[in-house]
Design an enzyme around this catalytic site. Sequence first.
Site, PDB file in Angstrom:
ATOM      1  N   GLY A  35      41.672  71.359  86.878  1.00 12.33           N
ATOM      2  CA  GLY A  35      40.391  71.594  86.705  1.00 12.33           C
ATOM      3  C   GLY A  35      39.953  70.843  85.442  1.00 12.33           C
ATOM      4  O   GLY A  35      40.488  70.000  84.844  1.00 12.33           O
ATOM      5  N   GLU A  76      30.154  62.375  80.778  1.00 14.65           N
ATOM      6  CA  GLU A  76      29.871  61.602  81.939  1.00 14.65           C
ATOM      7  C   GLU A  76      31.302  60.892  82.760  1.00 14.65           C
ATOM      8  O   GLU A  76      31.215  61.141  84.091  1.00 14.65           O
ATOM      9  CB  GLU A  76      28.875  60.490  81.736  1.00 14.65           C
ATOM     10  CG  GLU A  76      28.669  59.496  83.194  1.00 14.65           C
ATOM     11  CD  GLU A  76      27.372  58.795  83.230  1.00 14.65           C
ATOM     12  OE1 GLU A  76      27.266  58.067  84.080  1.00 14.65           O
ATOM     13  OE2 GLU A  76      26.565  59.096  82.271  1.00 14.65           O
ATOM     14  N   LEU A 100      38.835  70.854  81.852  1.00 15.18           N
ATOM     15  CA  LEU A 100      39.210  71.488  80.713  1.00 15.18           C
ATOM     16  C   LEU A 100      38.200  71.728  79.684  1.00 15.18           C
ATOM     17  O   LEU A 100      38.157  72.828  79.002  1.00 15.18           O
ATOM     18  CB  LEU A 100      40.605  71.209  80.329  1.00 15.18           C
ATOM     19  CG  LEU A 100      42.093  71.125  81.165  1.00 15.18           C
ATOM     20  CD1 LEU A 100      43.009  70.401  80.588  1.00 15.18           C
ATOM     21  CD2 LEU A 100      42.125  72.512  81.764  1.00 15.18           C
ATOM     22  N   GLN A 101      37.411  70.715  79.669  1.00 19.79           N
ATOM     23  CA  GLN A 101      36.519  70.772  78.614  1.00 19.79           C
ATOM     24  C   GLN A 101      35.133  70.809  79.122  1.00 19.79           C
ATOM     25  O   GLN A 101      34.803  69.629  79.817  1.00 19.79           O
ATOM     26  CB  GLN A 101      36.708  69.463  77.522  1.00 19.79           C
ATOM     27  CG  GLN A 101      35.596  69.573  76.510  1.00 19.79           C
ATOM     28  CD  GLN A 101      35.855  68.382  75.444  1.00 19.79           C
ATOM     29  OE1 GLN A 101      36.799  67.552  75.526  1.00 19.79           O
ATOM     30  NE2 GLN A 101      35.079  68.246  74.354  1.00 19.79           N
ATOM     31  N   GLN A 161      23.264  56.386  78.766  1.00 20.55           N
ATOM     32  CA  GLN A 161      24.589  56.388  78.487  1.00 20.55           C
ATOM     33  C   GLN A 161      25.188  55.214  77.663  1.00 20.55           C
ATOM     34  O   GLN A 161      25.035  54.227  78.004  1.00 20.55           O
ATOM     35  CB  GLN A 161      25.523  56.504  79.794  1.00 20.55           C
ATOM     36  CG  GLN A 161      26.678  56.470  79.705  1.00 20.55           C
ATOM     37  CD  GLN A 161      27.699  57.230  78.920  1.00 20.55           C
ATOM     38  OE1 GLN A 161      28.282  56.939  77.863  1.00 20.55           O
ATOM     39  NE2 GLN A 161      27.742  58.629  79.220  1.00 20.55           N
ATOM     40  N   ARG A 207      34.180  62.713  82.735  1.00 20.07           N
ATOM     41  CA  ARG A 207      34.733  63.864  83.223  1.00 20.07           C
ATOM     42  C   ARG A 207      33.812  64.136  84.485  1.00 20.07           C
ATOM     43  O   ARG A 207      34.319  64.743  85.344  1.00 20.07           O
ATOM     44  CB  ARG A 207      34.525  65.184  82.305  1.00 20.07           C
ATOM     45  CG  ARG A 207      35.890  65.196  81.493  1.00 20.07           C
ATOM     46  CD  ARG A 207      35.705  66.120  80.201  1.00 20.07           C
ATOM     47  NE  ARG A 207      34.883  65.401  79.394  1.00 20.07           N
ATOM     48  CZ  ARG A 207      33.909  66.263  78.697  1.00 20.07           C
ATOM     49  NH1 ARG A 207      33.937  67.442  78.797  1.00 20.07           N
ATOM     50  NH2 ARG A 207      33.228  65.717  77.689  1.00 20.07           N
TER      51      ARG A 207
END
Length: 190
Positions: A35, A55, A37-38, A7, A57
Site C-alpha cells: 500500500g 506525485e 505508506l506515506q 511539478q 507515489r
Amino acid sequence: LVPNPNQPRRAWDDEQDEEGKTSLDRLAESIQEKGVLQPLVVTNWEDKYLLVCGERRYRAAKQAGLKEVPCVLRPGLTGEQVLELSIIENLQREDLTPVDEAHAIDALMKRCGWSQAAVGRKLGISVASVNYKLSLLKLNPELQREVKKGRLTETQGRAVVQATNKAPEEKRSEVQKEVHEKVTKARESG
C-alpha cells in the site's frame, strides 16, 4: 485528484534495471504489496484536489491499479504556497538530479521573489550552496543532460561553468561544446 502543473520534478527515472523495470515500476510493485505508506498532500482547487506533494507515489499507485490513495488535505493553499511546498518537498528528497534542483531553486526565486539567502534558509543550506546549484543553469543543454544522467558530477559541472565564465559571453556555448566533446572522448577512451 489533479497533478500539479508546476511539478518541479522533470525526470521520472525511465532507466530500466537488469530486469527491465524502472524505479517507478518497483514502487508500483511495493504499493501493490504494502500500500501507500506515506500520504500524498493535496489542496482544494476549483472542484477538485490539486496534488501538492507525492506525485511519484500517485503515479505508482495508478500504475498499481489503486483507485484510492491516502491524502492529507491542506485547505486553501495559494498558488505560491503550493509551489513552495512542492519544490521544498522535492529538494529535500535525495533523488532529484542536481539540474532539477537548480531549476526548482530558480523557480522559487522567480515565482516567489526570494533571494538566494531566503531560499537557503527555507531549504536549510548555505547561500554558497544555492549559488553553486544555480550555476548549473549556465551549462548548455548537452552538458546539463550529462549532469542529469550522472556522467558529469555537480562539481564537474560547476567547474565547467567557472572555466567558461572566463570566455567572452558570445563564445561560452562554443567553449562548453568543446568541453563536452573532450569529456565524451575521455569517457569513451576510459
